[in-house]
Scaffold this active site. Structure first.
Site, PDB file in Angstrom:
ATOM      1  CE  LYS A  52      -4.449   0.222   0.630  1.00  0.00           C
ATOM      2  NZ  LYS A  52      -5.330  -0.387  -0.364  1.00  0.00           N
TER       3      LYS A  52
ATOM      4  CB  THR B 265      -2.750  -3.291  -0.791  1.00  0.00           C
ATOM      5  OG1 THR B 265      -4.047  -2.901  -1.204  1.00  0.00           O
ATOM      6  CG2 THR B 265      -2.043  -4.059  -1.889  1.00  0.00           C
TER       7      THR B 265
ATOM      8  CD  GLN C  14      28.933  21.210 -10.784  1.00  0.00           C
ATOM      9  OE1 GLN C  14      28.671  22.333 -10.329  1.00  0.00           O
ATOM     10  NE2 GLN C  14      28.808  20.924 -12.072  1.00  0.00           N
TER      11      GLN C  14
ATOM     12  CG  HIS D 276      19.512  28.897 -14.086  1.00  0.00           C
ATOM     13  ND1 HIS D 276      20.764  28.701 -13.544  1.00  0.00           N
ATOM     14  CD2 HIS D 276      19.271  27.807 -14.865  1.00  0.00           C
ATOM     15  CE1 HIS D 276      21.263  27.557 -13.994  1.00  0.00           C
ATOM     16  NE2 HIS D 276      20.374  26.996 -14.790  1.00  0.00           N
TER      17      HIS D 276
END
Ligand SMILES: O=c1[nH]c(=O)c2[nH]c(=O)[nH]c2[nH]1
Length: 307
Positions: free
Chosen positions: A13, A58, A240, A268
């Site tokens: 589920k 489920t 980075q 940006h």
């Protein structure tokens, strides 16, 4: 018909929404989770032979989440709660060998009342879109007395921006490059961070959960603080480089953290041309009005692992 074989099967589920109050003598604690609980094991016949006898519905998976939310002593810790649920599924059902428990923790932060200067005992605010993400896999494929688990924890949707202290210079130049070097720019990202926590030597049992000795909440706080502090204070050479600095500090500060991954969109902001009004706004030193750009965005990802 072509010859086929079932090579992977997992079900359960998703999006089980659960909220729990823990009533203490002086204050309440609350948590709100969205849980995805999925199971693997000897379930192939439910796919290949329409044999449902092996299927824990489920709906039953959803009920299990709610029952454990009521009974668990660990419910305030999403990592321990996920481990507890996972261990339950693989021990309760002999034919279920792996449980994947993924939890999104939604924010409820205690309200600080201005008049009293005190944290309110039972009132909370959603003070941000950021969520904690937990992914636990409990594995009993080697038997229920040899249960192992992997625990991943993290943050998602934590939006940050700095208006200075970020540069991007000396990057690759060829005929495709149009971007100029910039020594000072806006940097904004929506942090998605995930880290793996090494558990002490296994095997795992429900009773051993109490004695794991890992302060998952303290690690989560450390990761969040390092992410924010590094974002704010790092003189960023690039997304980075800043990402790597975050990972290094998290692994240095938290002995249980084995690896850290970040996914950082570079959101940006373009300086708006106001020349038509004679308003200088394009040179970096003059730029004050920007257009936030929905797309495209950069996307910087990495995993850093304890050596
Ligand atoms: O920090 C950055 N990393 C890049 O790889 C990149 N590429 C780009 O156009 N701007 C940026 N900024």
């Amino acid at each position: 018909m072509a010859e086929v074989k079932l090579t992977y099967a997992r079900y359960g589920k998703d999006k089980v929404r659960v909220f729990r109050i823990v009533r203490g003598p002086t204050h309440h604690d609350v948590v709100e989770y969205t849980v995805c609980a999925t199971l693997e094991g000897d379930i192939d016949v439910s796919y290949t032979q329409a044999d449902n006898t092996v299927v824990i519905a489920t709906d039953s998976c959803k009920n299990t989440v709610n029952v454990f939310a009521k009974k668990s002593a660990h419910v305030l810790s999403p990592e321990l709660f996920a481990l507890e649920l996972g261990i339950h599924f693989v021990t309760k059902y002999a034919h279920i060998h792996k449980a994947h428990i993924d939890i999104i923790q939604h924010k409820w932060t205690r309200i600080n009342v201005t008049e009293t200067g005190k944290a309110h005992p039972h009132s909370f605010v959603r003070d941000g879109d950021d969520k904690r993400l937990i992914g636990v896999i409990v594995d009993a494929t080697k038997g229920t007395d040899a249960i192992s688990a992997t625990v991943k924890s993290g943050i998602t949707d934590m939006l940050v921006l700095k208006s200075s202290g970020s540069a991007f210079e000396n990057f690759y130049t060829d005929e495709y490059r149009t971007l100029p070097d910039v020594s000072d720019r806006i940097l904004s990202t929506s942090v998605d961070c995930s880290y793996t926590i090494t558990l002490p030597p296994q095997p795992l049992t429900l009773t051993r959960l109490d004695k794991l000795g890992i302060d998952f909440a303290a690690i989560a706080t450390s990761v969040r603080n390092t992410t924010l502090d590094t974002f704010a204070t790092d003189q960023s050479a690039s997304v980075q480089a800043t990402l790597y600095n975050m990972c290094k500090k998290i692994i240095s500060d938290n002995k249980e953290v084995y690896d850290v991954s970040y996914k950082l969109p570079n959101k940006h902001y373009h300086a708006v041309n106001l020349d038509f009004m004679g308003l200088p706004n394009l040179k970096p030193a003059e730029a004050e009005v920007f257009q936030p750009v929905e797309s495209p965005s950069g996307l910087i990802m990495a995993t850093v692992t304890r050596a």
